[in-house]
Design an enzyme around this catalytic site. Sequence first.
Site, PDB file in Angstrom:
ATOM      1  N   ASN A 133     -30.780 -16.045 -32.699  1.00  0.00           N
ATOM      2  CA  ASN A 133     -31.799 -15.082 -32.266  1.00  0.00           C
ATOM      3  C   ASN A 133     -32.539 -14.479 -33.458  1.00  0.00           C
ATOM      4  O   ASN A 133     -33.741 -14.203 -33.369  1.00  0.00           O
ATOM      5  CB  ASN A 133     -31.183 -14.017 -31.374  1.00  0.00           C
ATOM      6  CG  ASN A 133     -30.873 -14.575 -30.005  1.00  0.00           C
ATOM      7  OD1 ASN A 133     -31.773 -14.752 -29.182  1.00  0.00           O
ATOM      8  ND2 ASN A 133     -29.614 -14.913 -29.758  1.00  0.00           N
ATOM      9  N   HIS A 168     -20.110  -5.414 -32.720  1.00  0.00           N
ATOM     10  CA  HIS A 168     -19.394  -4.211 -33.161  1.00  0.00           C
ATOM     11  C   HIS A 168     -20.019  -3.050 -32.394  1.00  0.00           C
ATOM     12  O   HIS A 168     -21.243  -2.886 -32.413  1.00  0.00           O
ATOM     13  CB  HIS A 168     -19.580  -4.047 -34.677  1.00  0.00           C
ATOM     14  CG  HIS A 168     -19.240  -2.669 -35.193  1.00  0.00           C
ATOM     15  ND1 HIS A 168     -17.964  -2.334 -35.590  1.00  0.00           N
ATOM     16  CD2 HIS A 168     -20.000  -1.567 -35.367  1.00  0.00           C
ATOM     17  CE1 HIS A 168     -17.970  -1.064 -35.995  1.00  0.00           C
ATOM     18  NE2 HIS A 168     -19.185  -0.576 -35.874  1.00  0.00           N
ATOM     19  N   HIS A 205     -28.363  -8.960 -24.762  1.00  0.00           N
ATOM     20  CA  HIS A 205     -27.066  -9.260 -24.148  1.00  0.00           C
ATOM     21  C   HIS A 205     -27.233 -10.403 -23.146  1.00  0.00           C
ATOM     22  O   HIS A 205     -28.175 -10.379 -22.347  1.00  0.00           O
ATOM     23  CB  HIS A 205     -26.504  -8.006 -23.456  1.00  0.00           C
ATOM     24  CG  HIS A 205     -25.121  -8.207 -22.931  1.00  0.00           C
ATOM     25  ND1 HIS A 205     -24.041  -8.483 -23.753  1.00  0.00           N
ATOM     26  CD2 HIS A 205     -24.639  -8.204 -21.663  1.00  0.00           C
ATOM     27  CE1 HIS A 205     -22.963  -8.623 -23.012  1.00  0.00           C
ATOM     28  NE2 HIS A 205     -23.300  -8.462 -21.736  1.00  0.00           N
TER      29      HIS A 205
HETATM   30  C1  GAR Z   1     -26.227 -14.019 -28.061  1.00  0.00           C
HETATM   31  O1  GAR Z   1     -25.940 -14.744 -26.898  1.00  0.00           O
HETATM   32  C2  GAR Z   1     -26.300 -12.537 -27.761  1.00  0.00           C
HETATM   33  O2  GAR Z   1     -26.894 -12.239 -26.532  1.00  0.00           O
HETATM   34  C3  GAR Z   1     -24.843 -12.170 -27.765  1.00  0.00           C
HETATM   35  O3  GAR Z   1     -24.339 -12.853 -28.893  1.00  0.00           O
HETATM   36  C4  GAR Z   1     -25.049 -14.095 -29.031  1.00  0.00           C
HETATM   37  C5  GAR Z   1     -25.493 -14.251 -30.470  1.00  0.00           C
HETATM   38  O4  GAR Z   1     -26.061 -15.522 -30.702  1.00  0.00           O
HETATM   39  N1  GAR Z   1     -24.631 -10.752 -27.806  1.00  0.00           N
HETATM   40  C6  GAR Z   1     -23.667 -10.130 -27.122  1.00  0.00           C
HETATM   41  O5  GAR Z   1     -22.857 -10.704 -26.441  1.00  0.00           O
HETATM   42  C7  GAR Z   1     -23.677  -8.620 -27.254  1.00  0.00           C
HETATM   43  N2  GAR Z   1     -22.706  -8.040 -26.382  1.00  0.00           N
HETATM   44  P1  GAR Z   1     -26.790 -15.808 -32.073  1.00  0.00           P
HETATM   45  O6  GAR Z   1     -25.855 -15.345 -33.179  1.00  0.00           O
HETATM   46  O7  GAR Z   1     -26.991 -17.296 -32.106  1.00  0.00           O
HETATM   47  O8  GAR Z   1     -28.093 -15.041 -32.079  1.00  0.00           O
END
Ligand code: GAR
Length: 203
Positions: free
Chosen positions: A15, A100, A118
């Site tokens: 992301n 975190h 999320h």
């Molecule tokens: C993503 O799916 C994001 O939505 C999630 O972690 C992943 C990170 O992916 N976040 C959560 O679950 C927050 N509670 P990335 O490191 O490839 O961006």
Amino acid sequence: MTPRIAVLASGAGSNLQALLDAVSDGRLDAEIVGVIVNRPDAYALQRARANGIPTAFLDLRPYLDASDEPVQARRRYDADLAAIASRRRPDLVVLAGWMHLLTMEFLGCFPGRVMNLHPALPGEFPGAHAIDDAWHAHFSDGLDRTGVMVHLVPDEGVDNGPVLATRVVPIRADDDRESLEARIHAVEHDLLVRTVAEFLERA
Ligand code: GAR
């Protein structure tokens, strides 16, 4: 002035990459001014370095080791995290896979300016395993859709807060865990960029 974004990440950083790509091809009129990670092996760090973006790694472990009070340790960590982020003078802090839970020691420094991504719809599957939780609910309860949301983080609630954008992701009969996750990530990359751009236009 070009809006300044600080990104907090814990993992792969796909992301973060979506934001970097959107800045470089002009879909996002902003500058990524800093990337902070809480894990030394977070690949997000490499992505930031490859783009010449200042990075910082702040480890929670020494804070926990130095105190018998984990809550206080977390608050001290968050105060230092806020100080590091503040030095980059961000207009917006984006939590892009930041695993975190933040206390008010951090959040209070950036009121109305912390945004979280999320991989679930509002009120569903908070926490670090939202995609697994949806995948299990698909089998146990016949859940046929999950989704993605972007929301503001005003307080210490977990994956909740004023919702800025949502998108439904169907769970298909021929999905496996990997294909569902890949579609969720593709939706995230688009939704995050659009939501950040709209937020900064309104600001
Ligand atoms: C993503 O799916 C994001 O939505 C999630 O972690 C992943 C990170 O992916 N976040 C959560 O679950 C927050 N509670 P990335 O490191 O490839 O961006």
